[in-house]
Design a protein around this motif. Structure first.
Motif, PDB file in Angstrom:
ATOM      1  N   ALA A  82      70.836  45.298  81.635  1.00 33.10           N
ATOM      2  CA  ALA A  82      70.523  45.484  80.224  1.00 33.10           C
ATOM      3  C   ALA A  82      69.051  45.778  79.958  1.00 33.10           C
ATOM      4  CB  ALA A  82      70.943  44.236  79.437  1.00 33.10           C
ATOM      5  N   GLU A  83      68.165  45.330  80.858  1.00 32.95           N
ATOM      6  CA  GLU A  83      66.742  45.489  80.600  1.00 32.95           C
ATOM      7  C   GLU A  83      66.050  46.404  81.619  1.00 32.95           C
ATOM      8  OE1 GLU A  83      64.747  41.718  79.478  1.00 32.95           O
ATOM      9  OE2 GLU A  83      66.718  40.783  79.755  1.00 32.95           O
ATOM     10  N   ALA A 122      73.780  38.243  73.668  1.00 34.32           N
ATOM     11  CA  ALA A 122      72.634  39.078  73.315  1.00 34.32           C
ATOM     12  C   ALA A 122      72.344  39.026  71.819  1.00 34.32           C
ATOM     13  CB  ALA A 122      72.902  40.523  73.744  1.00 34.32           C
ATOM     14  N   ARG A 149      70.326  40.911  83.222  1.00 32.35           N
ATOM     15  CA  ARG A 149      68.986  41.398  82.893  1.00 32.35           C
ATOM     16  C   ARG A 149      68.672  42.691  83.636  1.00 32.35           C
ATOM     17  NH1 ARG A 149      64.514  36.770  82.834  1.00 32.35           N
ATOM     18  NH2 ARG A 149      63.564  38.289  81.423  1.00 32.35           N
ATOM     19  N   HIS A 204      60.194  48.804  67.671  1.00 38.14           N
ATOM     20  CA  HIS A 204      60.821  47.839  68.575  1.00 38.14           C
ATOM     21  C   HIS A 204      62.051  47.220  67.925  1.00 38.14           C
ATOM     22  CE1 HIS A 204      61.156  44.925  71.789  1.00 38.14           C
ATOM     23  NE2 HIS A 204      61.067  43.933  70.940  1.00 38.14           N
ATOM     24  N   THR A 233      58.381  40.313  85.375  1.00 37.84           N
ATOM     25  CA  THR A 233      59.254  40.485  84.223  1.00 37.84           C
ATOM     26  C   THR A 233      60.130  41.726  84.415  1.00 37.84           C
ATOM     27  OG1 THR A 233      57.705  41.903  83.040  1.00 37.84           O
ATOM     28  CG2 THR A 233      57.428  39.512  82.771  1.00 37.84           C
ATOM     29  N   PRO A 234      61.172  41.882  83.574  1.00 38.45           N
ATOM     30  CA  PRO A 234      61.963  43.120  83.640  1.00 38.45           C
ATOM     31  C   PRO A 234      61.114  44.378  83.476  1.00 38.45           C
ATOM     32  CG  PRO A 234      63.159  41.477  82.399  1.00 38.45           C
ATOM     33  CD  PRO A 234      61.808  40.889  82.667  1.00 38.45           C
ATOM     34  N   ASP A 235      60.090  44.326  82.621  1.00 35.57           N
ATOM     35  CA  ASP A 235      59.201  45.477  82.487  1.00 35.57           C
ATOM     36  C   ASP A 235      58.444  45.750  83.779  1.00 35.57           C
ATOM     37  OD1 ASP A 235      59.888  46.202  79.938  1.00 35.57           O
ATOM     38  OD2 ASP A 235      58.210  45.185  78.968  1.00 35.57           O
ATOM     39  N   ARG A 281      65.058  50.642  80.947  1.00 40.33           N
ATOM     40  CA  ARG A 281      63.616  50.821  80.880  1.00 40.33           C
ATOM     41  C   ARG A 281      63.127  51.723  82.022  1.00 40.33           C
ATOM     42  NH1 ARG A 281      59.342  52.011  78.173  1.00 40.33           N
ATOM     43  NH2 ARG A 281      57.420  50.952  78.825  1.00 40.33           N
ATOM     44  N   HIS A 301      68.934  37.451  70.084  1.00 41.25           N
ATOM     45  CA  HIS A 301      68.080  38.252  69.200  1.00 41.25           C
ATOM     46  C   HIS A 301      67.849  37.518  67.878  1.00 41.25           C
ATOM     47  CE1 HIS A 301      66.454  41.533  66.913  1.00 41.25           C
ATOM     48  NE2 HIS A 301      67.532  41.624  66.150  1.00 41.25           N
ATOM     49  N   ILE A 308      65.887  47.595  69.391  1.00 43.76           N
ATOM     50  CA  ILE A 308      66.780  46.465  69.674  1.00 43.76           C
ATOM     51  C   ILE A 308      68.096  46.644  68.932  1.00 43.76           C
ATOM     52  CG2 ILE A 308      67.122  43.985  69.327  1.00 43.76           C
ATOM     53  CD1 ILE A 308      64.149  43.611  69.826  1.00 43.76           C
TER      54      ILE A 308
END
Length: 516
Positions: A277-278, A416, A274, A358, A242-244, A282, A420, A362
């Motif tokens: 943006a992610e 985006a 991604r 969170h 994942t992006p995380d 992070r 959301h 966002i």
């Protein structure tokens, strides 16, 4: 050497395929508006499928305004150093100091020889590269050159022009002699996955660091650039999750090995989005937090506080206030009719504050992106000629790029926002209806406003299409620009009002019940 405390940067490494140049231009426009720091192109003049790297970089430089540009890396045996230095300096002047220069000693010697280049032994290639770096830096300093080396000469040459800034030189290196040369002369070290995978980086970096120290240089002065490749999914490998997961792995490379610039090899717009943006924000967040802890001398594995202590340390999440400023002539809804939930906005017992935070995080991302949209539009309007045909304006290189950049950015931004809201409608809102029934009127109103904002976004999109495609002159061209401004003003009013209302009503329930 561990973390060198270098600024993190994130970039793009797309394919320079001649058959897909339109896709390349679009992808780089997206990369810039998504906030990536640089774009770099591989240089293989003997590859029949690829366009010329310097021609492409020049076009990209003219069509962008902030993103940095670099060959990654230039094939030195086919790029005479004086000519390459002049090309880099010229592009640096055109772009206002956005050029960095990656150099390679050469590879694929049969292909290089077939293209007219000199075939060199490994030792000769390293020697030629060292001479080239010295010669190019002398060229950028200006004056009359008196350089005589084993591989290159420039005697009596009047060097110029000088670049807009000191152009950093990266070297792609893996073997001891090249790594030592990098530590002695280069401004950046650029290995690639596949040639140097993460487990090998620390040992290679140590050679660079030792050579830098031996030359009286600080290892921190050499930027650590890593060409990376991966895919988003559920895999456990490096850059396969994942992006995380990506962010955690890249942060670890920064903190434990010293890498600081990550250039993603990809031609997929969604992967680039991604990543920008992610993954990028992070990773920056993780590195900043850990650097702060280390600066304060904290032990990395801080014990979890006891429940009572943890409860006392919780900072309640505050909703972002609505400043009441409205830009459009009228709103598409009556704000005075919004229902309010009678439960407290924040409770004394907050078991899940991170879920409320969170939502705010966002929303802050959406607010920041909206500010960027407005800034890009402001640049378009300030660059618009006061008279003349709209077509003449659009055909001006910078103006046309501003228009397309605005369109590319807003396409991503609108996606985006819609994503959301879809998540909220399908997941979060049903969960809150079930856990806190009294919230139903508020959730109904929020869903209604989502539909209104969707319509506002579509109006904005139609205005952008007119901006780019319509052939208007004089007053008609001004009207098109004003139409975009009116559309973005309405989007600003509705979105900021909606986000503030949503936070005011949902922070308490989210803190009590979580996301799902």
């Amino acid at each position: 050497m561990p973390d060198l405390d270098q600024e993190l940067e994130f970039g793009l490494f797309p394919s320079p395929e001649a058959a897909r140049i339109a896709d390349l231009l679009s992808l780089v426009a997206q990369a810039e508006v998504e906030g990536l720091d640089l774009v770099s192109l591989q240089d293989h003049p003997y590859q029949e499928r690829y366009g010329d790297t310097w021609t492409l970089l020049s076009v990209l430089g003219a069509r962008t305004s902030t993103i940095k540009l670099a060959p990654n890396v230039a094939s030195l045996p086919l790029r005479p150093p004086v000519v390459l230095a002049k090309a880099a300096a010229t592009l640096d002047l055109i772009t206002g100091g956005r050029v960095e220069l990656g150099l390679g000693a050469g590879a694929f010697w049969d292909a290089i020889a077939a293209a007219g280049g000199v075939r060199r032994t490994p030792g000769e290639a390293v020697g030629a590269l060292a001479e080239a770096v010295e010669l190019m830096k002398a060229f950028w300093a200006g004056g009359t050159l008196h350089f005589e080396g084993e591989h290159y000469r420039a005697v009596g040459l009047h060097a110029g022009p000088r670049p807009a800034h000191d152009i950093p030189v990266w070297l792609g290196s893996y073997k001891p002699r090249m790594l030592r040369l990098t530590g002695r002369l280069a401004d950046g070290w650029v290995p690639s996955m596949g040639y140097a995978d993460p487990p090998a980086l620390a040992e290679l970096a140590a050679v660079v660091d030792e050579a830098a120290l031996a030359a009286g240089r600080s290892p921190q002065s050499i930027k650590r650039i890593y060409n990376i490749f991966g895919r988003f999914g559920t895999g456990a490998g490096f850059l396969q999750g994942t992006p995380d997961n990506w962010a955690e792995q890249l942060a670890e490379l920064t903190l434990d090995v010293g890498m600081s610039t990550y250039i993603l090899g990809s031609d997929d717009p969604d992967t680039v989005r991604r990543f920008a943006a992610e993954v990028a924000p992070r990773t920056r967040e993780l590195v900043e937090v850990e650097r702060g802890r280390r600066a304060r001398g904290e032990v990395p594995d801080t014990p979890t506080p006891a429940p009572e202590a943890a409860r006392e340390s919780v900072t309640l999440v505050s909703p972002t206030p609505d400043d009441g400023v409205r830009l459009a002539a009228e709103m598409p809804w009556d704000e005075s009719t919004r229902p309010t939930h009678d439960a407290p906005a924040a409770a004394d017992d907050v078991p899940l504050p991170e879920h409320a935070q969170h939502l705010v995080d966002i929303h802050n991302g959406l607010r920041g992106e909206l500010a960027q949209v407005r800034d890009v539009l402001d640049q378009v309007r300030r660059g618009h000629l006061p008279v003349g045909a709209a077509r003449s304006v659009i055909n001006t290189m910078t103006m046309r790029q501003n228009n397309w950049t605005l369109g590319a950015y807003c396409e991503s931004y609108c996606r985006a926002v819609t994503g959301h809201h879809t998540l909220e409608d399908r997941s979060i809102f049903p969960h809150l209806r079930h856990t806190e029934p009294g919230l139903a009127p508020v959730l109904d109103r929020l869903e209604e406003e989502h539909h209104v904002i969707h319509d506002v976004l579509e109006q904005f999109d139609r205005a952008l299409v007119r901006l780019v495609t319509e052939d208007g002159t004089g007053r008609a061209g001004e009207d098109v620009l004003q139409g975009v401004q009116d559309a973005v003003d309405l989007l600003t009013d509705t979105l900021l009002s909606h986000l503030a209302y949503e936070e005011r009503e949902l922070i308490g329930p989210l803190a009590r019940h979580g996301l799902n």
